[in-house]
Design a protein around this motif. Structure first.
Motif, PDB file in Angstrom:
ATOM      1  N   PRO A   1       0.377   6.319   4.984  1.00 49.20           N
ATOM      2  CA  PRO A   1       1.517   6.273   4.062  1.00 49.20           C
ATOM      3  C   PRO A   1       1.409   7.423   3.065  1.00 49.20           C
ATOM      4  CG  PRO A   1      -0.110   4.621   3.463  1.00 49.20           C
ATOM      5  CD  PRO A   1      -0.589   5.237   4.744  1.00 49.20           C
ATOM      6  N   PRO A   2       2.467   7.714   2.313  1.00 49.61           N
ATOM      7  CA  PRO A   2       2.426   8.854   1.388  1.00 49.61           C
ATOM      8  C   PRO A   2       1.442   8.669   0.251  1.00 49.61           C
ATOM      9  CG  PRO A   2       4.468   7.610   1.130  1.00 49.61           C
ATOM     10  CD  PRO A   2       3.796   7.083   2.357  1.00 49.61           C
ATOM     11  N   SER A   3       1.178   7.418  -0.149  1.00 46.68           N
ATOM     12  CA  SER A   3       0.232   7.132  -1.222  1.00 46.68           C
ATOM     13  C   SER A   3      -0.149   5.669  -1.131  1.00 46.68           C
ATOM     14  CB  SER A   3       0.832   7.459  -2.596  1.00 46.68           C
ATOM     15  OG  SER A   3       1.979   6.648  -2.836  1.00 46.68           O
ATOM     16  N   LEU A   4      -1.183   5.313  -1.866  1.00 46.49           N
ATOM     17  CA  LEU A   4      -1.682   3.938  -1.886  1.00 46.49           C
ATOM     18  C   LEU A   4      -1.912   3.472  -3.315  1.00 46.49           C
ATOM     19  CD1 LEU A   4      -4.248   4.291   1.026  1.00 46.49           C
ATOM     20  CD2 LEU A   4      -2.247   2.802   1.066  1.00 46.49           C
ATOM     21  N   PRO A   5      -1.625   2.198  -3.627  1.00 47.13           N
ATOM     22  CA  PRO A   5      -1.049   1.170  -2.763  1.00 47.13           C
ATOM     23  C   PRO A   5       0.398   1.510  -2.358  1.00 47.13           C
ATOM     24  CG  PRO A   5      -2.031   0.197  -4.727  1.00 47.13           C
ATOM     25  CD  PRO A   5      -1.920   1.662  -4.977  1.00 47.13           C
TER      26      PRO A   5
ATOM     27  N   LEU B   1      -3.212  -3.201   6.096  1.00 46.96           N
ATOM     28  CA  LEU B   1      -3.752  -2.616   4.862  1.00 46.96           C
ATOM     29  C   LEU B   1      -4.673  -3.605   4.143  1.00 46.96           C
ATOM     30  CD1 LEU B   1      -0.557  -0.884   3.397  1.00 46.96           C
ATOM     31  CD2 LEU B   1      -2.328   0.139   4.829  1.00 46.96           C
ATOM     32  N   GLY B   2      -5.250  -4.533   4.915  1.00 45.62           N
ATOM     33  CA  GLY B   2      -6.126  -5.547   4.328  1.00 45.62           C
ATOM     34  C   GLY B   2      -5.389  -6.679   3.654  1.00 45.62           C
ATOM     35  N   SER B   3      -4.069  -6.700   3.714  1.00 46.16           N
ATOM     36  CA  SER B   3      -3.274  -7.648   2.924  1.00 46.16           C
ATOM     37  C   SER B   3      -3.077  -8.983   3.628  1.00 46.16           C
ATOM     38  CB  SER B   3      -1.913  -7.039   2.589  1.00 46.16           C
ATOM     39  OG  SER B   3      -1.146  -6.848   3.771  1.00 46.16           O
ATOM     40  N   TRP B   4      -2.671  -9.986   2.841  1.00 48.11           N
ATOM     41  CA  TRP B   4      -2.391 -11.332   3.321  1.00 48.11           C
ATOM     42  C   TRP B   4      -1.672 -12.086   2.214  1.00 48.11           C
ATOM     43  CZ3 TRP B   4      -4.566 -16.061   1.420  1.00 48.11           C
ATOM     44  CH2 TRP B   4      -5.339 -15.879   0.266  1.00 48.11           C
ATOM     45  N   ILE B   5      -1.134 -13.268   2.537  1.00 44.29           N
ATOM     46  CA  ILE B   5      -0.539 -14.128   1.517  1.00 44.29           C
ATOM     47  C   ILE B   5      -0.640 -15.579   1.978  1.00 44.29           C
ATOM     48  CG2 ILE B   5       1.816 -13.894   2.479  1.00 44.29           C
ATOM     49  CD1 ILE B   5       1.012 -14.214  -1.269  1.00 44.29           C
TER      50      ILE B   5
ATOM     51  N   VAL C   1       5.484  -8.948  -1.057  1.00 44.04           N
ATOM     52  CA  VAL C   1       4.847 -10.232  -1.333  1.00 44.04           C
ATOM     53  C   VAL C   1       3.519 -10.283  -0.592  1.00 44.04           C
ATOM     54  CG1 VAL C   1       5.022 -12.740  -1.269  1.00 44.04           C
ATOM     55  CG2 VAL C   1       7.083 -11.358  -1.620  1.00 44.04           C
ATOM     56  N   ALA C   2       2.439 -10.175  -1.345  1.00 46.53           N
ATOM     57  CA  ALA C   2       1.075 -10.257  -0.810  1.00 46.53           C
ATOM     58  C   ALA C   2       0.190 -10.832  -1.894  1.00 46.53           C
ATOM     59  CB  ALA C   2       0.571  -8.867  -0.397  1.00 46.53           C
ATOM     60  N   ALA C   3      -0.979 -11.310  -1.497  1.00 48.21           N
ATOM     61  CA  ALA C   3      -1.967 -11.694  -2.499  1.00 48.21           C
ATOM     62  C   ALA C   3      -2.349 -10.439  -3.274  1.00 48.21           C
ATOM     63  CB  ALA C   3      -3.193 -12.297  -1.823  1.00 48.21           C
TER      64      ALA C   3
ATOM     65  N   SER D   1      -4.874  -5.212  -3.605  1.00 48.25           N
ATOM     66  CA  SER D   1      -4.185  -5.063  -2.327  1.00 48.25           C
ATOM     67  C   SER D   1      -3.624  -3.652  -2.186  1.00 48.25           C
ATOM     68  CB  SER D   1      -3.042  -6.074  -2.231  1.00 48.25           C
ATOM     69  OG  SER D   1      -2.269  -5.845  -1.072  1.00 48.25           O
ATOM     70  N   LEU D   2      -3.815  -3.056  -1.013  1.00 52.71           N
ATOM     71  CA  LEU D   2      -3.250  -1.735  -0.742  1.00 52.71           C
ATOM     72  C   LEU D   2      -1.772  -1.820  -0.360  1.00 52.71           C
ATOM     73  CD1 LEU D   2      -6.227  -0.062   1.139  1.00 52.71           C
ATOM     74  CD2 LEU D   2      -5.507   0.282  -1.228  1.00 52.71           C
ATOM     75  N   MET D   3      -1.265  -3.029  -0.240  1.00 56.23           N
ATOM     76  CA  MET D   3       0.175  -3.282  -0.216  1.00 56.23           C
ATOM     77  C   MET D   3       0.521  -3.702  -1.635  1.00 56.23           C
ATOM     78  SD  MET D   3       2.268  -6.140   1.954  1.00 56.23           S
ATOM     79  CE  MET D   3       4.043  -6.377   1.770  1.00 56.23           C
ATOM     80  N   SER D   4       1.137  -2.830  -2.380  1.00 50.45           N
ATOM     81  CA  SER D   4       1.302  -3.038  -3.813  1.00 50.45           C
ATOM     82  C   SER D   4       2.113  -4.284  -4.137  1.00 50.45           C
ATOM     83  CB  SER D   4       2.000  -1.832  -4.439  1.00 50.45           C
ATOM     84  OG  SER D   4       2.237  -2.061  -5.816  1.00 50.45           O
ATOM     85  N   THR D   5       1.593  -5.074  -5.068  1.00 52.16           N
ATOM     86  CA  THR D   5       2.344  -6.216  -5.591  1.00 52.16           C
ATOM     87  C   THR D   5       2.643  -6.024  -7.083  1.00 52.16           C
ATOM     88  OG1 THR D   5       0.315  -7.462  -6.068  1.00 52.16           O
ATOM     89  CG2 THR D   5       1.322  -7.793  -3.904  1.00 52.16           C
ATOM     90  N   ARG D   6       2.522  -4.805  -7.549  1.00 53.51           N
ATOM     91  CA  ARG D   6       2.721  -4.551  -8.980  1.00 53.51           C
ATOM     92  C   ARG D   6       4.145  -4.872  -9.434  1.00 53.51           C
ATOM     93  NH1 ARG D   6      -0.928   0.822 -10.432  1.00 53.51           N
ATOM     94  NH2 ARG D   6      -2.813   0.155  -9.307  1.00 53.51           N
ATOM     95  N   LYS D   7       5.131  -4.571  -8.592  1.00 57.55           N
ATOM     96  CA  LYS D   7       6.529  -4.782  -8.984  1.00 57.55           C
ATOM     97  C   LYS D   7       6.820  -6.263  -9.214  1.00 57.55           C
ATOM     98  CE  LYS D   7      11.269  -3.972  -7.353  1.00 57.55           C
ATOM     99  NZ  LYS D   7      12.106  -3.346  -6.284  1.00 57.55           N
ATOM    100  N   ILE D   8       6.461  -7.116  -8.263  1.00 58.78           N
ATOM    101  CA  ILE D   8       6.767  -8.541  -8.402  1.00 58.78           C
ATOM    102  C   ILE D   8       5.939  -9.181  -9.512  1.00 58.78           C
ATOM    103  CG2 ILE D   8       5.104  -9.395  -6.664  1.00 58.78           C
ATOM    104  CD1 ILE D   8       7.338 -11.334  -5.749  1.00 58.78           C
ATOM    105  N   GLN D   9       4.758  -8.653  -9.766  1.00 61.96           N
ATOM    106  CA  GLN D   9       3.955  -9.173 -10.873  1.00 61.96           C
ATOM    107  C   GLN D   9       4.551  -8.771 -12.219  1.00 61.96           C
ATOM    108  OE1 GLN D   9      -0.481  -9.221 -10.524  1.00 61.96           O
ATOM    109  NE2 GLN D   9      -0.127  -7.966  -8.706  1.00 61.96           N
ATOM    110  N   GLU D  10       4.952  -7.496 -12.334  1.00 60.73           N
ATOM    111  CA  GLU D  10       5.437  -6.991 -13.616  1.00 60.73           C
ATOM    112  C   GLU D  10       6.841  -7.495 -13.953  1.00 60.73           C
ATOM    113  OE1 GLU D  10       5.042  -2.787 -13.194  1.00 60.73           O
ATOM    114  OE2 GLU D  10       2.840  -2.841 -13.181  1.00 60.73           O
TER     115      GLU D  10
END
Length: 283
Positions: free
Chosen positions: A132-136, A201-205, A230-232, A263-272
């Motif tokens: 991907p272009p960047s991580l997460p 990307l190591g992710s799960w929920i 949506v990921a842990a 998580s390398l699948m970013s959850t920052r948006k849903i958290q913030e």
């Protein structure tokens, strides 16, 4: 646990699936009336057998079913062929996109103005054979590498256009990663293996936390279209996330403030934006 301010009658397609069952339980626990729509299941109070491949059935079910319900206030669309490989690839795409279009368009015609539905990590590069272009990886990145993912990209495009046909309409795409039932935690026995969940990307929920994201979307989503990962918040591995990223995608830019096991699948948006907090951790 978030609560919607007033009880709703919520239709849930795919109500018999792993995430569907958790979502039905979560919403009923919050005081909502829930009507399940699925091919699998026993017809009765709170459930109607519906084939979403048939637009007439879909429309009629949302309008109301005699002795069952008189219509729904909001819709959660989770029904789908869940992965590639269960049926031929073209069937995966055609079946899923057709069912989603029928559901969205029937809801539009009926006047249902709030829809929450399951998009997927497959719409953002899964299985990540290309870096991907960047991580997460956040919601700004969209790319499909199989027909299931291509269907999710198409569904997001349909939702983004259709939502504009009614000024007060809201459609929220929840990009779920691999949903894990509470009975499946033994799969994390491989958490020390650097190849484990590489394509995710190591992710799960946890299914129960996925259901919480659905409840939040029903409560907080604004008019218009938006997508949320949506990921842990932490990965399914014991290996630090920076080490995983450098092993899997050498040279790919990493967030300087990347958490140790974030998580390398970013959850920052849903958290913030919504205050999402997963309550279940395999650790």
């Amino acid at each position: 646990m978030s609560e919607v301010t007033s009880p709703l009658t919520v239709g849930v397609t795919g109500s018999s699936g792993k995430l569907g069952r958790a979502t039905v339980a979560r919403l009923r626990g919050a005081g909502h009336e829930v009507i399940g729509f699925d091919l699998a299941g026993s017809p009765g109070p709170g459930f109607t057998r519906v084939d979403l491949a048939d637009y007439g059935q879909t429309l009629d079910a949302l309008l109301g079913v005699t002795a069952r319900h008189g219509g729904v206030d909001a819709l959660v669309h989770l029904a789908a062929i869940p992965v590639n490989g269960l049926v031929p690839d073209v069937t995966t795409f055609t079946s899923n996109v057709t069912a989603t279009f029928h559901t969205f368009f029937a809801a539009h015609r009926v006047g249902i103005r709030k829809i929450v539905y399951a998009s997927s990590i497959t719409a953002m590069g899964f299985p990540f054979d290309e870096a991907p272009p960047s991580l997460p990886v956040d919601e700004t990145f969209t790319r499909a590498h199989n027909t299931y993912g291509l269907g999710k990209v198409a569904e997001e495009a349909i939702a983004a256009q259709l939502v504009g046909w009614a000024g007060d309409a809201s459609i929220t795409a929840l990009r779920f990663t691999n949903v894990v039932d509470e009975s499946e935690y033994d799969t994390f026995a491989r958490a020390d293996d650097v190849t484990y969940r590489r394509d995710l990307l190591g992710s799960w929920i946890d299914a129960r936390d996925g259901a919480e994201a659905v409840a939040l979307a029903l409560e907080k989503a604004q008019p218009g279209f938006d997508a949320f990962n949506v990921a842990a918040p932490e990965s399914g591995l014991r290996i630090p996330s920076r080490e995983l990223a450098e092993t899997w995608f050498p040279g790919t830019p990493l967030a300087e403030d990347l958490g140790r096991f974030e998580s390398l699948m970013s959850t920052r948006k849903i958290q913030e934006l919504w205050g999402f907090r997963a309550q279940h951790d395999w650790r």
